[in-house]
Scaffold this motif. Structure first.
Motif, short mmCIF file in Angstrom:
data_model
loop_
_atom_site.label_atom_id
_atom_site.label_comp_id
_atom_site.label_asym_id
_atom_site.label_seq_id
_atom_site.Cartn_x
_atom_site.Cartn_y
_atom_site.Cartn_z
N VAL A 11 12.11 4.64 -0.34
CA VAL A 11 11.07 3.61 -0.40
C VAL A 11 11.59 2.35 -1.08
O VAL A 11 11.35 1.23 -0.61
CB VAL A 11 9.79 4.14 -1.10
CG1 VAL A 11 8.79 3.02 -1.36
CG2 VAL A 11 9.15 5.24 -0.26
N VAL A 95 2.82 5.24 -0.77
CA VAL A 95 3.39 5.49 0.55
C VAL A 95 3.48 6.99 0.77
O VAL A 95 3.91 7.73 -0.12
CB VAL A 95 4.79 4.85 0.66
CG1 VAL A 95 5.42 5.17 2.00
CG2 VAL A 95 4.73 3.35 0.44
N LEU A 102 8.72 5.96 6.07
CA LEU A 102 7.44 5.54 5.53
C LEU A 102 6.41 5.66 6.64
O LEU A 102 6.53 5.00 7.68
CB LEU A 102 7.51 4.10 5.02
CG LEU A 102 8.29 3.89 3.71
CD1 LEU A 102 9.79 3.96 3.92
CD2 LEU A 102 7.91 2.57 3.08
N HIS A 105 0.46 3.93 4.27
CA HIS A 105 0.49 3.04 3.09
C HIS A 105 -0.91 2.63 2.63
O HIS A 105 -1.78 2.34 3.45
CB HIS A 105 1.29 1.78 3.44
CG HIS A 105 1.22 0.71 2.40
ND1 HIS A 105 0.38 -0.37 2.52
CD2 HIS A 105 1.87 0.56 1.23
CE1 HIS A 105 0.54 -1.16 1.45
NE2 HIS A 105 1.43 -0.61 0.66
#
Length: 133
Positions: A11, A95, A102, A105
């Motif tokens: 991330v 996330v 990913l 979110h």
């Protein structure tokens, strides 16, 4: 399967690639094609996120203060600056990871307070206040 430590690193690398380096080709490798966006400030999907970043000034920067992970969720506490508004945005981003990308979110954004605006007398990010606007 990725570990929480690997997810944190992924991330952070993804945010750096997209927000700081503006490397959209690299960012495509980090964000899932089926990316789900819950932010009230960003249009749906990966295209919505990338489109927003493309619309912001090249001065946009992201810096994180801390990152936490549990299972497939990563939470970042950071600051977006240089986005064209008088105040930087302090953000809590959550996330969800899926297959090393990913996938989903959520965020909470707030303008960073100056010393004069801070009821607590403490900065919201780091150990010093931004200049008064």
């Amino acid at each position: 399967m990725t570990t929480p430590e690997q997810n944190k690193a992924l991330v952070l690398e993804a945010f750096d690639a997209l927000f700081n380096k503006r490397d959209y080709v690299a960012a495509e490798d980090f964000w899932s094609e089926r990316y789900i966006q819950h932010s009230a400030h960003i249009a749906p999907g990966r295209a919505g996120l990338f489109g927003l970043v493309r619309s912001l000034p090249d001065t946009l920067r992201y810096e994180h203060q801390f990152v936490l992970a549990e299972g497939d969720h990563v939470m970042l506490y950071g600051r977006f600056s240089g986005q064209g508004s008088p105040a930087a945005s302090v953000a809590a981003d959550v996330v969800r990871m899926e297959n090393g990308k990913l996938a989903e979110h959520w965020d909470v954004l707030q303008d960073e307070a100056t010393h004069a605006e801070s009821a607590s007398g403490l900065p919201m990010f780091g150990d010093h206040f931004p200049p008064d606007r």
